[in-house]
Design a protein around this motif. Structure first.
Motif, PDB file in Angstrom:
ATOM      1  N   ASP A 421       0.854  -1.186   0.000  1.00  0.00           N
ATOM      2  CA  ASP A 421       0.000   0.000   0.000  1.00  0.00           C
ATOM      3  C   ASP A 421       0.896   1.243   0.000  1.00  0.00           C
ATOM      4  O   ASP A 421       1.846   1.346   0.782  1.00  0.00           O
ATOM      5  N   VAL A 422       0.580   2.178  -0.899  1.00  0.00           N
ATOM      6  CA  VAL A 422       1.384   3.401  -0.983  1.00  0.00           C
ATOM      7  C   VAL A 422       1.085   4.247   0.255  1.00  0.00           C
ATOM      8  O   VAL A 422      -0.070   4.400   0.643  1.00  0.00           O
ATOM      9  N   ARG A 427      -2.130  12.392   0.314  1.00  0.00           N
ATOM     10  CA  ARG A 427      -1.364  13.631   0.435  1.00  0.00           C
ATOM     11  C   ARG A 427      -0.692  13.961  -0.897  1.00  0.00           C
ATOM     12  O   ARG A 427      -0.697  15.112  -1.336  1.00  0.00           O
ATOM     13  N   ASN A 429      -1.699  13.014  -3.869  1.00  0.00           N
ATOM     14  CA  ASN A 429      -2.773  13.421  -4.782  1.00  0.00           C
ATOM     15  C   ASN A 429      -3.165  14.869  -4.553  1.00  0.00           C
ATOM     16  O   ASN A 429      -3.308  15.643  -5.502  1.00  0.00           O
ATOM     17  N   GLY A 437      -0.808  11.691  -9.642  1.00  0.00           N
ATOM     18  CA  GLY A 437      -0.987  10.470  -8.844  1.00  0.00           C
ATOM     19  C   GLY A 437      -1.106   9.251  -9.753  1.00  0.00           C
ATOM     20  O   GLY A 437      -0.498   8.202  -9.498  1.00  0.00           O
ATOM     21  N   ARG A 461      -3.101  -4.967  -9.216  1.00  0.00           N
ATOM     22  CA  ARG A 461      -3.594  -3.780  -8.502  1.00  0.00           C
ATOM     23  C   ARG A 461      -4.955  -4.162  -7.950  1.00  0.00           C
ATOM     24  O   ARG A 461      -5.894  -4.371  -8.702  1.00  0.00           O
ATOM     25  N   LYS A 540       1.862  -0.337   8.705  1.00  0.00           N
ATOM     26  CA  LYS A 540       1.386   1.053   8.682  1.00  0.00           C
ATOM     27  C   LYS A 540       1.457   1.627  10.099  1.00  0.00           C
ATOM     28  O   LYS A 540       1.917   2.754  10.306  1.00  0.00           O
TER      29      LYS A 540
HETATM   30  N1  LIG Z   1      -4.398   9.403  -8.614  1.00  0.00           N
HETATM   31  C1  LIG Z   1      -5.140   8.370  -8.196  1.00  0.00           C
HETATM   32  N2  LIG Z   1      -5.478   8.297  -6.923  1.00  0.00           N
HETATM   33  C2  LIG Z   1      -6.209   7.273  -6.482  1.00  0.00           C
HETATM   34  C3  LIG Z   1      -6.602   6.240  -7.358  1.00  0.00           C
HETATM   35  N3  LIG Z   1      -7.305   5.332  -6.639  1.00  0.00           N
HETATM   36  C4  LIG Z   1      -7.357   5.780  -5.374  1.00  0.00           C
HETATM   37  N4  LIG Z   1      -6.677   6.963  -5.269  1.00  0.00           N
HETATM   38  C5  LIG Z   1      -6.486   7.778  -4.131  1.00  0.00           C
HETATM   39  O1  LIG Z   1      -5.654   7.146  -3.178  1.00  0.00           O
HETATM   40  C6  LIG Z   1      -5.933   7.739  -1.906  1.00  0.00           C
HETATM   41  C7  LIG Z   1      -5.959   6.716  -0.819  1.00  0.00           C
HETATM   42  O2  LIG Z   1      -6.061   7.390   0.400  1.00  0.00           O
HETATM   43  P1  LIG Z   1      -6.096   6.660   1.762  1.00  0.00           P
HETATM   44  O3  LIG Z   1      -6.916   5.394   1.664  1.00  0.00           O
HETATM   45  O4  LIG Z   1      -6.518   7.640   2.807  1.00  0.00           O
HETATM   46  O5  LIG Z   1      -4.656   6.192   2.066  1.00  0.00           O
HETATM   47  P2  LIG Z   1      -3.299   6.994   2.054  1.00  0.00           P
HETATM   48  O6  LIG Z   1      -3.478   8.426   1.857  1.00  0.00           O
HETATM   49  O7  LIG Z   1      -2.386   6.349   1.078  1.00  0.00           O
HETATM   50  O8  LIG Z   1      -2.755   6.766   3.498  1.00  0.00           O
HETATM   51  P3  LIG Z   1      -2.160   5.429   4.077  1.00  0.00           P
HETATM   52  O9  LIG Z   1      -2.579   4.289   3.199  1.00  0.00           O
HETATM   53  O10 LIG Z   1      -2.732   5.288   5.429  1.00  0.00           O
HETATM   54  O11 LIG Z   1      -0.696   5.603   4.110  1.00  0.00           O
HETATM   55  C8  LIG Z   1      -7.247   8.478  -2.029  1.00  0.00           C
HETATM   56  O12 LIG Z   1      -7.016   9.862  -2.030  1.00  0.00           O
HETATM   57  C9  LIG Z   1      -7.779   8.058  -3.391  1.00  0.00           C
HETATM   58  O13 LIG Z   1      -8.481   9.103  -4.038  1.00  0.00           O
HETATM   59  C10 LIG Z   1      -6.212   6.341  -8.697  1.00  0.00           C
HETATM   60  O14 LIG Z   1      -6.526   5.484  -9.523  1.00  0.00           O
HETATM   61  N5  LIG Z   1      -5.494   7.398  -9.106  1.00  0.00           N
END
Ligand SMILES: Nc1nc2c(ncn2[C@@H]2O[C@H](COP(=O)(O)OP(=O)(O)OP(=O)(O)O)[C@@H](O)[C@H]2O)c(=O)[nH]1
Length: 569
Positions: A421-422, A427, A429, A437, A461, A540
């Motif tokens: 998990d990224v 943040r 984005n 992103g 994915r 995490k």
């Molecule tokens: N650019 C982009 N963003 C995505 C996509 N799918 C999901 N996201 C974004 O990924 C983010 C995931 O946020 P969170 O689930 O809060 O997790 P996080 O910010 O990575 O925080 P942690 O996982 O706790 O480290 C959200 O803002 C989604 O909008 C995508 O296909 N493209």
């Protein structure tokens, strides 16, 4: 192999070159010869042409047999015919009849005929051949010298039949040992026009003179349009001409072929064009002369010109198939067939060139089949792909996961699952925008794909910024898997994907949860997934940018037992 097929199958040049090479190969192999001839025969139907108006046949037909009795007749009758034709002002007279033997009971008739030949001055006589069955040698049968001496020319009447029993063309020269005798019609033409033809038309299959005793040598094959059933050669009954029942003006200035057309007395030849249309030898001679006179010969391409025309036309067809390779292969194939078929028809109708059509059509069909295969494979492939990263999507991952689970259950081998998990992707984005992103996710996808190269490995994915990797390990060892996952974490950090938010700089990182289980009655695919998810949660919780693993022994792995076996950095 699949990737090569995939890569090549996407390019138009593949279809063009493929169609060309295959068409040339098929043509060279000759396997489509019979089919090819059927197409050519159908095409030849379209180019049928009436025989020139200055050619006529004097036919030994049923009427003449009724008039003069059974054939052969006294040669006196031919003498009368010649005198009559001369009187009418007819031109050259070519006999498609062999006068090789003396008529012992009718020496007077023979003498009269010889004298009439002499008087006429423009008589062409026929020669033939005889194959000795025991030795296989072929000897020439010439008209008896009494007739040959006063004759203006002698021509051969060899009419070759193709393997399928159809006569499509003739040889302008033939003879035993050397092809020294002109075809009867050619001999008549040379006499009539007093022409010397520097270069004989047709395919020159033999160069040089003498080719060996007893061998029947043919040279300069020509193809020509035959006259149609509705436009037969102008013919007069032998009896009508001899008895003066044909107006002289109808005979004046014409080249006359004399031959047998009465049923049962002559050999009939099947000519191209479908159906069972038969022609007598004398009619064929009239057709040959007409085609030679009017320069209406057809060209059967051979050697390099054939390859070149074949290559150009099949490249054209290949281009059409390539054009439609993605949207509608069938349409591309039909258009390709029409374009190449149409082009060959134009070449035939306007330039008299016969092109090999079937090899082109075979090659186009193969190219269309390959395009279709590729399209099917592509659809199968893309339906299991994530469009953004190109990794497999959740559906195909689950299929693979279940398959590997069953295989490892059979072999009682542990299965390794990593969930990635990224960190703080929201943040990134928010700071850089959603498109940026997306670009980051694409980069990660490419990197993860490069890390899963073994047949059983799969990266996928599974959600927005969440990935999973299933590992097929030769030596199942959690320490090694941990090292592998740690390498990913390090590599991603080292990619240096940085961004700033609220005045602070950040570098993109990943967290990974790993788990392993030996599939069995008590462990389930979901349990392994949950275990990896728990490990990720721990990673995490422990501050991100790290790997946590859960390793099961071969005991049942209840999700609530997961934390006992977790270990991190
Ligand atoms: N650019 C982009 N963003 C995505 C996509 N799918 C999901 N996201 C974004 O990924 C983010 C995931 O946020 P969170 O689930 O809060 O997790 P996080 O910010 O990575 O925080 P942690 O996982 O706790 O480290 C959200 O803002 C989604 O909008 C995508 O296909 N493209």
């Amino acid at each position: 192999m699949k990737e090569l097929f995939d890569k090549l199958g996407g390019k138009p040049v593949t279809y063009v070159l493929g169609a060309v090479l295959l068409a040339v190969l098929v043509d060279w192999s000759g396997i489509t010869w019979r089919m090819e001839q059927m197409v050519v025969d159908t095409e030849l139907r379209l180019v049928r042409a009436p025989v020139a108006g200055d050619i006529a046949i004097v036919a030994i037909d049923e009427k003449s047999l009724r008039e003069y009795g059974p054939w052969p007749w006294s040669r006196q009758l031919y003498a009368r015919l010649l005198d009559h034709l001369q009187d009418a002002g007819a031109g050259t007279v070519a006999f498609d009849i062999l006068f090789a033997d003396p008529r012992r009971d009718d020496a007077e008739g023979d003498q009269a005929f010889a004298e009439a030949i002499e008087r006429h001055g423009r008589v062409v006589l026929a020669m033939s051949s005889d194959r000795d069955i025991s030795s296989g040698t072929v000897s020439e049968i010439l008209p008896r010298p009494l007739f040959a001496r006063p004759a203006a020319a002698i021509g051969h009447t060899d009419l070759p039949i193709d393997q399928d029993g159809i006569l499509r063309g003739v040889y302008l020269q033939a003879g035993s040992g050397a092809a020294r005798w002109p075809q009867l019609a050619l001999a008549a033409l040379l006499l009539d026009t007093n022409r010397k033809i520097a270069h004989l038309p047709g395919h020159e299959s033999v160069r040089g003179g003498y080719q060996g005793q007893g061998r029947w040598i043919r040279n300069h094959r020509i193809l020509f349009p035959f006259s149609s059933e509705s436009n037969p050669v102008l013919a007069f009954s032998f009896a009508d001409v001899v008895e003066g029942k044909v107006r002289k003006s109808l005979l004046a200035g014409k080249t006359i072929f004399v031959g047998v057309t009465a049923q049962g007395l002559q050999r009939l030849f099947l000519i191209p064009g479908g159906g069972n249309w038969l022609m007598s030898g004398v009619e064929i001679q009239a057709n040959v002369l007409s085609a030679l006179e009017q320069d209406a010969l057809l060209t059967e391409l051979r050697g390099w010109p054939r390859w070149i025309v074949l290559a150009l036309l099949s490249a054209l067809g290949g281009m059409v198939v390539a054009l439609y390779r993605r949207n509608c292969v069938t349409k591309g194939l039909i258009l390709g067939l029409l374009v190449t078929g149409g082009a060959s028809l134009i070449l035939l109708l306007f330039f008299g060139v016969i092109t090999p059509t079937i090899p082109m059509w075979v090659s186009l069909a193969v190219m269309a089949f390959l395009a279709n295969r590729r399209q099917v494979l592509y659809l199968q492939y893309s339906s299991g792909r994530d469009t953004l990263t190109g990794l497999c999507n959740r559906r195909s991952f689950e299929e693979h996961y279940q398959r590997m689970w069953r295989i490892n259950e059979r072999h009682q081998r542990p299965l390794f699952l990593l969930i990635l998990d990224v960190d703080h992707f929201k943040r990134l984005n928010d700071a850089m925008g959603h498109l940026h992103g997306d670009e980051v996710l694409r980069k990660l996808g490419a990197y993860l794909k490069s890390k899963t190269r073994r047949a059983g490995d799969r990266a996928c994915r599974i959600g927005g910024e969440e990935f999973a990797i299933l590992l097929d390990m030769d030596e199942p060892d959690m320490q090694r898997v941990h090292g592998y996952a740690q390498q990913i974490v390090d590599d991603v950090r080292d990619l240096g994907i940085s961004y700033s938010d609220a005045g602070q700089d950040y570098c993109l990182t990943l967290s990974i949860g790993c788990a392993s289980m030996v599939p069995g009655e008590s462990s389930t695919p979901d349990a392994l997934f949950d275990a990896a998810d728990q490990a990720l949660y721990q990673a995490k919780k422990a501050g991100r940018n790290q790997v946590w693993c859960y390793e099961s022994d071969k005991q049942p792995a209840a999700p609530n037992a997961v934390e006992d076996k977790l270990y991190g950095q």
